[in-house]
Design a protein around this motif. Structure first.
Motif, PDB file in Angstrom:
ATOM      1  N   VAL A 202       0.838  -1.200   0.000  1.00 21.71           N
ATOM      2  CA  VAL A 202       0.000   0.000   0.000  1.00 21.71           C
ATOM      3  C   VAL A 202       0.873   1.251   0.000  1.00 21.71           C
ATOM      4  O   VAL A 202       0.540   2.281  -0.617  1.00 21.71           O
ATOM      5  CB  VAL A 202      -0.956  -0.019   1.204  1.00 21.71           C
ATOM      6  CG1 VAL A 202      -1.708   1.305   1.324  1.00 21.71           C
ATOM      7  CG2 VAL A 202      -1.931  -1.180   1.098  1.00 21.71           C
ATOM      8  N   SER A 203       2.037   1.176   0.642  1.00 23.78           N
ATOM      9  CA  SER A 203       2.930   2.339   0.726  1.00 23.78           C
ATOM     10  C   SER A 203       3.484   2.751  -0.631  1.00 23.78           C
ATOM     11  O   SER A 203       3.958   3.886  -0.796  1.00 23.78           O
ATOM     12  CB  SER A 203       4.079   2.032   1.690  1.00 23.78           C
ATOM     13  OG  SER A 203       4.823   0.909   1.226  1.00 23.78           O
ATOM     14  N   SER A 204       3.434   1.827  -1.636  1.00 23.37           N
ATOM     15  CA  SER A 204       3.946   2.153  -2.970  1.00 23.37           C
ATOM     16  C   SER A 204       2.936   2.931  -3.804  1.00 23.37           C
ATOM     17  O   SER A 204       3.275   3.389  -4.908  1.00 23.37           O
ATOM     18  CB  SER A 204       4.343   0.869  -3.700  1.00 23.37           C
ATOM     19  OG  SER A 204       5.385   0.203  -3.014  1.00 23.37           O
ATOM     20  N   LEU A 205       1.695   3.053  -3.316  1.00 16.10           N
ATOM     21  CA  LEU A 205       0.639   3.705  -4.080  1.00 16.10           C
ATOM     22  C   LEU A 205       0.537   5.177  -3.681  1.00 16.10           C
ATOM     23  O   LEU A 205       0.526   5.513  -2.483  1.00 16.10           O
ATOM     24  CB  LEU A 205      -0.712   3.006  -3.851  1.00 16.10           C
ATOM     25  CG  LEU A 205      -0.754   1.514  -4.192  1.00 16.10           C
ATOM     26  CD1 LEU A 205      -2.131   0.955  -3.872  1.00 16.10           C
ATOM     27  CD2 LEU A 205      -0.399   1.271  -5.641  1.00 16.10           C
ATOM     28  N   THR A 206       0.440   6.044  -4.673  1.00 19.06           N
ATOM     29  CA  THR A 206       0.273   7.474  -4.430  1.00 19.06           C
ATOM     30  C   THR A 206      -1.198   7.763  -4.111  1.00 19.06           C
ATOM     31  O   THR A 206      -2.092   7.295  -4.827  1.00 19.06           O
ATOM     32  CB  THR A 206       0.689   8.286  -5.661  1.00 19.06           C
ATOM     33  OG1 THR A 206       2.052   7.982  -5.965  1.00 19.06           O
ATOM     34  CG2 THR A 206       0.528   9.774  -5.423  1.00 19.06           C
ATOM     35  N   PRO A 207      -1.487   8.492  -3.013  1.00 21.52           N
ATOM     36  CA  PRO A 207      -2.894   8.781  -2.678  1.00 21.52           C
ATOM     37  C   PRO A 207      -3.628   9.441  -3.842  1.00 21.52           C
ATOM     38  O   PRO A 207      -3.075  10.290  -4.547  1.00 21.52           O
ATOM     39  CB  PRO A 207      -2.781   9.710  -1.472  1.00 21.52           C
ATOM     40  CG  PRO A 207      -1.473   9.350  -0.858  1.00 21.52           C
ATOM     41  CD  PRO A 207      -0.560   9.011  -1.992  1.00 21.52           C
TER      42      PRO A 207
ATOM     43  N   ILE B  57      -6.944  -0.003  -9.332  1.00 21.57           N
ATOM     44  CA  ILE B  57      -6.652   0.125  -7.908  1.00 21.57           C
ATOM     45  C   ILE B  57      -6.470   1.613  -7.592  1.00 21.57           C
ATOM     46  O   ILE B  57      -5.744   2.330  -8.293  1.00 21.57           O
ATOM     47  CB  ILE B  57      -5.386  -0.662  -7.524  1.00 21.57           C
ATOM     48  CG1 ILE B  57      -5.585  -2.152  -7.832  1.00 21.57           C
ATOM     49  CG2 ILE B  57      -5.038  -0.440  -6.052  1.00 21.57           C
ATOM     50  CD1 ILE B  57      -4.362  -2.991  -7.541  1.00 21.57           C
ATOM     51  N   LYS B  58      -7.126   2.027  -6.500  1.00 24.02           N
ATOM     52  CA  LYS B  58      -6.998   3.436  -6.074  1.00 24.02           C
ATOM     53  C   LYS B  58      -6.823   3.472  -4.565  1.00 24.02           C
ATOM     54  O   LYS B  58      -7.511   2.783  -3.826  1.00 24.02           O
ATOM     55  CB  LYS B  58      -8.244   4.230  -6.469  1.00 24.02           C
ATOM     56  CG  LYS B  58      -8.164   5.697  -6.059  1.00 24.02           C
ATOM     57  CD  LYS B  58      -9.422   6.449  -6.486  1.00 24.02           C
ATOM     58  CE  LYS B  58      -9.362   7.907  -6.085  1.00 24.02           C
ATOM     59  NZ  LYS B  58     -10.577   8.648  -6.452  1.00 24.02           N
ATOM     60  N   ARG B  59      -5.867   4.322  -4.138  1.00 21.52           N
ATOM     61  CA  ARG B  59      -5.673   4.569  -2.708  1.00 21.52           C
ATOM     62  C   ARG B  59      -6.214   5.945  -2.377  1.00 21.52           C
ATOM     63  O   ARG B  59      -5.755   6.962  -2.921  1.00 21.52           O
ATOM     64  CB  ARG B  59      -4.186   4.482  -2.344  1.00 21.52           C
ATOM     65  CG  ARG B  59      -3.908   4.807  -0.893  1.00 21.52           C
ATOM     66  CD  ARG B  59      -2.430   4.845  -0.619  1.00 21.52           C
ATOM     67  NE  ARG B  59      -2.148   5.249   0.771  1.00 21.52           N
ATOM     68  CZ  ARG B  59      -0.936   5.451   1.265  1.00 21.52           C
ATOM     69  NH1 ARG B  59       0.134   5.306   0.476  1.00 21.52           N
ATOM     70  NH2 ARG B  59      -0.785   5.809   2.526  1.00 21.52           N
ATOM     71  N   GLU B  60      -7.236   5.968  -1.525  1.00 19.37           N
ATOM     72  CA  GLU B  60      -7.815   7.253  -1.126  1.00 19.37           C
ATOM     73  C   GLU B  60      -6.826   7.995  -0.216  1.00 19.37           C
ATOM     74  O   GLU B  60      -6.017   7.382   0.503  1.00 19.37           O
ATOM     75  CB  GLU B  60      -9.137   7.037  -0.384  1.00 19.37           C
ATOM     76  CG  GLU B  60     -10.184   6.268  -1.163  1.00 19.37           C
ATOM     77  CD  GLU B  60     -10.764   7.062  -2.301  1.00 19.37           C
ATOM     78  OE1 GLU B  60     -10.551   8.303  -2.317  1.00 19.37           O
ATOM     79  OE2 GLU B  60     -11.424   6.471  -3.191  1.00 19.37           O
ATOM     80  N   SER B  61      -6.928   9.343  -0.246  1.00 15.88           N
ATOM     81  CA  SER B  61      -6.055  10.130   0.622  1.00 15.88           C
ATOM     82  C   SER B  61      -6.482   9.970   2.055  1.00 15.88           C
ATOM     83  O   SER B  61      -7.667   9.793   2.369  1.00 15.88           O
ATOM     84  CB  SER B  61      -6.117  11.606   0.218  1.00 15.88           C
ATOM     85  OG  SER B  61      -7.454  12.098   0.336  1.00 15.88           O
TER      86      SER B  61
END
Length: 398
Positions: free
Chosen positions: A365-370, A393-397
């Motif tokens: 998860v740490s590799s994904l930009t918010p 895949i999306k990482r919310e802020s």
């Protein structure tokens, strides 16, 4: 009731000499035709049973039937086909014993002769008297007298006819709402009376209400009884999730023995972990509806990670999302896995790993930009045929 029966005779001749001579023995199959008198109130002679080879033509015996006082023999019946002398006198021997039951018709009682009616006595005639000289203007002309009507004859009621009727039992199909014939009963009664059809017991089935019918003298009356499959209910506590646009506690039902086809619930920023049943056991829902149950959804909180699969795909993937990793695991049976993220080799992203044997992809998860959306693709082959799928895949802020 007189009945001659025997079990199917299986004759298997295995001889040691057949091995020595190099012969191959083919077993012969014989089955028995049995005759029943079809009554419980009399001892009537019926033809003896006979044994036939499968495929042989059976000539049904109509000549050795005893007499039943007050009845005439109508036909033989195997439960689905009636065999009548001069019309259908034979059958071909199949792979099962056959029981032929006699069908009888009540001989109507003769109508009594009507009693003769006495002749009406003639009315007395008046003696002639000398005619006085009547006044022509006051003379009364005699009126004609009507002939006496004959006395009405009482109507004789017809003799009651004792006949048969059928009761057919239909069980509901598992995968549709139609019904299939499961059993047929043959019953007796007097023509004009109501049938007395009764339901049978079939496990996990319930009989629908029975509609009785008036018995016809020709034996054509039929009563149908439908049996519905037991309904099984699953009570699902979603615990914050959503399933089929429903939340809270919902129910799903199915017929006994029917396959369970219920999707997993969803919950934003949560990963579905499975179901917990009423006995505190964790796992998936049962594969078939066999008993009522209560199941509670369990969840794992996720740090704002959304994984969306393409609606058009021919390569199925399961996901496992935690606070630290996202794992995408393809179904087994494939090879030559190729993972890409935004068109580049997936392992070019920092920390991404691919299992070379099972082909699953793990993304930190740490590799994904918010707030960034990553397009992940997988291609693989099975039996030389290529397959592929797409995942967003999306990482919310935070």
């Amino acid at each position: 009731m007189k009945r001659f029966t025997s079990f199917a005779t299986f004759i298997l001749l295995v001889a040691a000499m057949s091995i020595f001579l190099g012969c191959q023995f083919i077993p012969m199959l014989n089955f028995t035709v049995t005759y029943e008198d079809g009554v419980a109130d009399a001892d009537i002679s019926v033809p003896s049973e006979a044994t036939y080879t499968v495929g042989a033509t059976v000539s049904i015996n109509f000549d050795e039937i005893g007499e039943r006082p007050g009845y005439t023999f109508k036909c033989w019946s195997d439960g689905s086909i009636n065999y009548t002398k001069g019309t259908k006198e034979g059958l071909v021997m199949g792979m099962a014993n056959i029981t032929l039951t006699a069908i009888w018709e009540l001989i109507p009682a003769p109508e009594p002769e009507p009693e003769p009616q006495p002749e009406p006595e003639p009315e007395p005639q008046p003696q002639p008297q000398p005619d006085p000289q009547p006044d022509p203007e006051s003379e009364v002309q005699p009126q004609p007298q009507p002939d006496p009507e004959p006395a009405p004859q009482p109507e004789q009621p017809p003799a009651p006819v004792y006949t048969y009727y059928t009761v057919k039992h239909y069980k509901q199909n598992l995968n549709d709402d139609n019904y299939t014939l499961a059993y047929t009963d043959y019953c007796n009664g007097y023509a004009g009376n109501q049938t007395q059809a009764c339901s049978r017991t079939f496990e996990h089935y319930t009989a629908d209400p029975i509609t009785q019918a008036t018995i016809e003298a020709d034996g054509s009356t039929e009563v149908r009884i439908n049996y519905s499959l037991e309904t099984i209910t699953f009570t699902l506590n979603l615990e914050g999730g959503t399933l089929d646009s429903q939340t809270g506690t919902i129910t799903k039902t199915g017929k006994y023995g029917q396959s369970v086809n219920i999707s997993n619930p969803t919950w934003e920023r949560h990963s579905f972990s499975g179901w917990q049943d009423q006995n505190a056991r964790y796992g998936d829902l049962p594969n078939t509806f066999t008993e009522n149950g209560t199941f509670t959804a369990t969840w794992t909180c996720v740090s704002g990670i959304s994984v969306t699969f393409s609606s058009v795909t021919d390569l199925s993937i399961t996901k496992t999302v935690t606070d630290t990793t996202i794992t995408l695991n393809p179904i087994s049976g494939f090879s030559n896995y190729t993972w890409k993220i935004d068109g580049a080799n997936a392992t070019s992203m920092n920390g991404v790993t691919i299992n070379s044997y099972y082909g699953y992809l793990t993304i930190p998860v740490s590799s994904l930009t918010p707030n960034a959306v990553y397009q992940v693709s997988l291609s693989a082959t099975r039996n030389g045929i290529p397959y592929s799928t797409q995942i967003a895949i999306k990482r919310e802020s935070n």
